[in-house]
Motif scaffolding. Structure first.
Motif, short mmCIF file in Angstrom:
data_model
loop_
_atom_site.label_atom_id
_atom_site.label_comp_id
_atom_site.label_asym_id
_atom_site.label_seq_id
_atom_site.Cartn_x
_atom_site.Cartn_y
_atom_site.Cartn_z
N HIS A 28 -18.70 -20.54 23.47
CA HIS A 28 -19.49 -19.11 23.24
C HIS A 28 -20.40 -18.39 23.79
O HIS A 28 -20.22 -17.33 24.17
CB HIS A 28 -20.59 -19.75 22.64
N LEU A 29 -21.08 -19.41 25.26
CA LEU A 29 -21.29 -18.73 26.48
C LEU A 29 -20.73 -17.98 27.28
O LEU A 29 -20.99 -16.96 28.06
CB LEU A 29 -22.33 -20.19 26.99
N GLU A 30 -19.62 -19.34 27.61
CA GLU A 30 -18.05 -18.26 28.45
C GLU A 30 -18.09 -16.62 28.05
O GLU A 30 -18.04 -15.83 28.24
CB GLU A 30 -16.99 -19.21 28.26
N GLN A 31 -17.28 -16.49 26.69
CA GLN A 31 -17.28 -16.07 26.17
C GLN A 31 -18.43 -14.37 26.22
O GLN A 31 -17.45 -13.31 26.01
CB GLN A 31 -16.78 -15.97 24.60
N GLN A 32 -19.34 -14.90 25.45
CA GLN A 32 -20.45 -13.77 26.07
C GLN A 32 -20.69 -12.74 27.27
O GLN A 32 -20.58 -11.90 27.51
CB GLN A 32 -21.94 -14.35 25.82
N LEU A 33 -20.30 -13.90 28.09
CA LEU A 33 -20.92 -14.11 29.54
C LEU A 33 -19.71 -13.09 30.18
O LEU A 33 -19.83 -11.68 31.20
CB LEU A 33 -20.80 -15.01 30.26
N LYS A 34 -18.30 -13.08 29.74
CA LYS A 34 -17.03 -12.67 29.75
C LYS A 34 -17.30 -11.02 29.08
O LYS A 34 -16.65 -10.19 30.10
CB LYS A 34 -16.12 -12.95 29.54
N ASP A 35 -17.18 -10.63 27.54
CA ASP A 35 -17.39 -9.58 27.33
C ASP A 35 -18.47 -9.08 27.66
O ASP A 35 -18.40 -7.50 27.92
CB ASP A 35 -18.01 -9.82 25.62
N ASP A 36 -19.98 -9.57 28.38
CA ASP A 36 -21.14 -8.50 28.57
C ASP A 36 -21.38 -7.92 29.93
O ASP A 36 -21.62 -7.21 30.68
CB ASP A 36 -22.25 -9.51 28.33
N ALA A 37 -20.58 -8.77 30.84
CA ALA A 37 -20.56 -8.47 32.14
C ALA A 37 -19.29 -8.90 33.19
O ALA A 37 -19.56 -8.88 34.10
CB ALA A 37 -21.82 -9.78 32.75
N GLY A 38 -17.77 -9.40 32.52
CA GLY A 38 -16.87 -9.89 32.92
C GLY A 38 -16.94 -10.90 34.26
O GLY A 38 -16.51 -10.74 35.46
N VAL A 119 -29.39 -14.96 27.91
CA VAL A 119 -30.48 -15.63 27.84
C VAL A 119 -30.33 -15.80 25.98
O VAL A 119 -30.89 -16.82 25.66
CB VAL A 119 -31.55 -15.21 28.45
N ALA A 120 -30.31 -14.48 25.18
CA ALA A 120 -29.95 -14.47 24.24
C ALA A 120 -28.97 -15.54 23.51
O ALA A 120 -29.41 -16.52 22.45
CB ALA A 120 -29.62 -13.11 24.17
N ALA A 121 -28.44 -15.21 24.26
CA ALA A 121 -27.12 -17.07 23.98
C ALA A 121 -27.21 -18.04 23.48
O ALA A 121 -27.41 -17.80 22.82
CB ALA A 121 -25.52 -15.73 24.73
N VAL A 122 -27.73 -18.59 24.76
CA VAL A 122 -28.44 -19.44 25.02
C VAL A 122 -29.21 -19.94 24.07
O VAL A 122 -29.25 -20.73 23.38
CB VAL A 122 -29.22 -19.71 26.29
N ARG A 123 -30.15 -18.87 23.71
CA ARG A 123 -30.88 -18.71 22.84
C ARG A 123 -30.29 -19.71 21.46
O ARG A 123 -30.74 -20.28 20.32
CB ARG A 123 -32.07 -18.07 22.51
N ALA A 124 -29.87 -18.85 21.05
CA ALA A 124 -28.68 -18.78 19.58
C ALA A 124 -28.03 -19.62 19.03
O ALA A 124 -28.13 -19.96 18.49
CB ALA A 124 -28.50 -16.86 19.71
N SER A 125 -27.65 -19.99 20.65
CA SER A 125 -26.17 -21.05 20.58
C SER A 125 -27.00 -22.35 20.07
O SER A 125 -26.28 -23.79 19.96
CB SER A 125 -25.15 -20.91 21.57
N LEU A 126 -28.14 -22.82 21.18
CA LEU A 126 -29.22 -23.92 21.07
C LEU A 126 -30.77 -23.82 21.38
O LEU A 126 -31.23 -25.23 20.03
CB LEU A 126 -28.44 -24.80 22.74
#
Length: 163
Positions: A28-38, A119-126
Motif C-alpha cells: 500500500h505504501l509503495e503504491q501510494q508513494l509511486k502514484d503521488d511522488a514517483g 503520512v496519511a497513508a501510514v495513518r490509514a493503513s496502520l
C-alpha cells in the motif's frame, strides 16, 4: 538434534497476521508513494534520512546501515534519485574512501510535497487502525524483535518505555 517446536494455533495466527499485515502495508505504501511522488519506498526513506541529517548529507555506508539495505541496493537507489536531481554524491572531506549522499533543494522540496500523503497513508493503513495500547505493545514488541536480530547487537528504537 533438538526436537522441532512447531507453532501452535495461537502462534500461527500471530505469524500469519504479521506476514499479511506487513505485506499489505508495504504494498500500500509503495503504491501510494509511486502514484503521488514517483518514488519507491526506499527512495523516500533515503530522502527522509538525508533531510534529518546535519547539512542534509550522510555517508553512504551509514545510510545503508540505517536503512537496512545492502550497499549495492543503496547505490542503485541513490543513483535513481541522482538522475532526478534529488540527491548528489560527493567525496567525504575527512576520508578519501568515503562517499556522501547529499540532499538537493529539489530533493528537499520533493520530500516536503510527498510527506503529507505518505503520512496519511501510514495513518490509514496502520496507526489509526490501532488504539493507544495496541500501538505501545506493537512498538515494544517489534523493537524487541529488531534488537534480537540486529547483527551488531547495537541498540535501536524499541518503542516507548513500559508504563
Amino acid at each position: 538434534m533438538a526436537e522441532t517446536r512447531w507453532l501452535d494455533e495461537h502462534e500461527m495466527a500471530a505469524w500469519q497476521g504479521f506476514l499479511e499485515a506487513t505485506s499489505r502495508v508495504s504494498r500500500h505504501l509503495e503504491q501510494q508513494l509511486k502514484d503521488d511522488a514517483g518514488l519507491s519506498h526506499p527512495q523516500y526513506e533515503i530522502l527522509v534520512r538525508l533531510a534529518a541529517a546535519p547539512d542534509g548529507e550522510v555517508r553512504m555506508t551509514e545510510l545503508a546501515e540505517g536503512l537496512f539495505t545492502s550497499k549495492s541496493g543503496l547505490t542503485y537507489q541513490v543513483g535513481q534519485l541522482e538522475k532526478r536531481g534529488l540527491v548528489t554524491r560527493r567525496s567525504c572531506p575527512t576520508d578519501v574512501r568515503g562517499v556522501l549522499a547529499v540532499l538537493t533543494p529539489t530533493g528537499r522540496r520533493t520530500l516536503r510535497e510527498a510527506a503529507p500523503g505518505h503520512v496519511a497513508a501510514v495513518r490509514a493503513s496502520l496507526i489509526d487502525v490501532l488504539d493507544e495500547e495496541e500501538l505501545t505493545v506493537l512498538a515494544r514488541a517489534l523493537g524487541r524483535v529488531g534488537s534480537r536480530l540486529r547483527p551488531d547487537g547495537a541498540a535501536g528504537p524499541v518503542g516507548p518505555p513500559a508504563p
